[in-house]
Design a protein around this motif. Structure first.
Motif, short mmCIF file in Angstrom:
data_model
loop_
_atom_site.label_atom_id
_atom_site.label_comp_id
_atom_site.label_asym_id
_atom_site.label_seq_id
_atom_site.Cartn_x
_atom_site.Cartn_y
_atom_site.Cartn_z
N TYR A 1 3.64 4.86 -2.94
CA TYR A 1 2.25 4.45 -2.81
C TYR A 1 1.86 3.57 -3.99
N VAL A 2 0.97 2.64 -3.74
CA VAL A 2 0.36 1.91 -4.86
C VAL A 2 -0.56 2.89 -5.58
N ASP A 3 -0.66 2.75 -6.88
CA ASP A 3 -1.41 3.73 -7.68
C ASP A 3 -2.84 3.93 -7.19
N SER A 4 -3.46 2.87 -6.72
CA SER A 4 -4.88 2.94 -6.36
C SER A 4 -5.15 3.81 -5.14
N VAL A 5 -4.11 4.17 -4.37
CA VAL A 5 -4.34 4.98 -3.18
C VAL A 5 -3.68 6.35 -3.26
N LYS A 6 -2.94 6.59 -4.32
CA LYS A 6 -2.29 7.90 -4.48
C LYS A 6 -3.33 9.02 -4.43
N ASP A 7 -2.96 10.10 -3.77
CA ASP A 7 -3.81 11.29 -3.59
C ASP A 7 -4.95 11.04 -2.61
N ARG A 8 -5.05 9.84 -2.04
CA ARG A 8 -6.06 9.58 -1.01
C ARG A 8 -5.43 9.19 0.33
N PHE A 9 -4.32 8.46 0.29
CA PHE A 9 -3.66 7.98 1.50
C PHE A 9 -2.35 8.75 1.69
N THR A 10 -1.97 8.94 2.94
CA THR A 10 -0.70 9.58 3.27
C THR A 10 -0.01 8.81 4.39
N ILE A 11 1.23 8.42 4.15
CA ILE A 11 2.02 7.74 5.17
C ILE A 11 2.95 8.77 5.81
N SER A 12 3.13 8.66 7.13
CA SER A 12 4.02 9.56 7.85
C SER A 12 4.61 8.81 9.03
N ARG A 13 5.65 9.40 9.62
CA ARG A 13 6.27 8.75 10.77
C ARG A 13 6.64 9.78 11.82
N ASP A 14 6.54 9.35 13.07
CA ASP A 14 6.96 10.15 14.22
C ASP A 14 7.96 9.31 14.98
N ASP A 15 9.25 9.54 14.74
CA ASP A 15 10.28 8.69 15.33
C ASP A 15 10.40 8.89 16.84
N VAL B 1 0.83 -1.20 0.00
CA VAL B 1 0.00 0.00 0.00
C VAL B 1 0.87 1.26 0.00
N ALA B 2 1.78 1.36 0.98
CA ALA B 2 2.59 2.57 1.10
C ALA B 2 3.85 2.25 1.90
N ALA B 3 4.88 3.05 1.69
CA ALA B 3 6.12 2.89 2.45
C ALA B 3 6.78 4.24 2.64
N ILE B 4 7.57 4.35 3.71
CA ILE B 4 8.27 5.59 4.01
C ILE B 4 9.69 5.23 4.42
N SER B 5 10.65 6.01 3.92
CA SER B 5 12.05 5.73 4.19
C SER B 5 12.41 6.09 5.62
N TRP B 6 13.62 5.66 6.01
CA TRP B 6 14.11 5.94 7.36
C TRP B 6 14.12 7.44 7.65
N SER B 7 14.52 8.22 6.68
CA SER B 7 14.59 9.67 6.87
C SER B 7 13.23 10.34 6.81
#
Length: 125
Positions: free
Chosen positions: A60-74, A48-54
């Motif tokens: 994103y997979v094409d079917s969720v682009k512009d609808r889903f957002t991945i984020s991280r709080d280290d 579905v989605a992935a986010i790098s270490w930084s």
């Protein structure tokens, strides 16, 4: 070892929103990229989605682009998946994953070493 625990799933009407969370515990210093995958009944688990270490690179997979957002709080060892404009075809069990190798961000399921237990997302029409 690393433990991943997802939360935030549930039942929502089409067009609605959910935010999934994935909290990591244990040897969190040993994990780098984080990802979300999903598995619908009778189908294979898919990226579905992935986010790098930084945090600077996301996929994103094409079917969720512009609808889903991945984020991280280290600071919280937590990754989020904000899901907007949900569709019935988004219905699945959502799994978070973590990669223990410092490498290029991946969409491949077998390059993630740690997995959560999954959280159900159901979108009604």
């Amino acid at each position: 070892q690393v433990q991943l625990v997802e939360s935030g799933g549930g039942l929502v009407q089409a067009g609605g929103s959910l935010r999934l969370s994935c909290a990591a515990s244990g040897r969190t210093s040993s994990i780098y990229a984080r990802g979300w995958f999903r598995q619908a009944p009778g189908k294979e688990r898919e990226f579905v989605a992935a986010i790098s270490w930084s945090g600077r690179t996301t996929y994103y997979v094409d079917s969720v682009k512009d609808r889903f957002t991945i984020s991280r709080d280290d600071a919280k060892n937590t990754v989020y998946l904000q899901m907007n404009s949900l569709k019935p075809e988004d219905t699945a069990v959502y799994y978070c994953a973590a990669d223990s190798s410092l490498r290029l961000l991946s969409r491949q399921l077998d390059e993630y070493d740690y997995w959560g237990q999954g959280t159900q997302v159901t979108v009604s029409s």
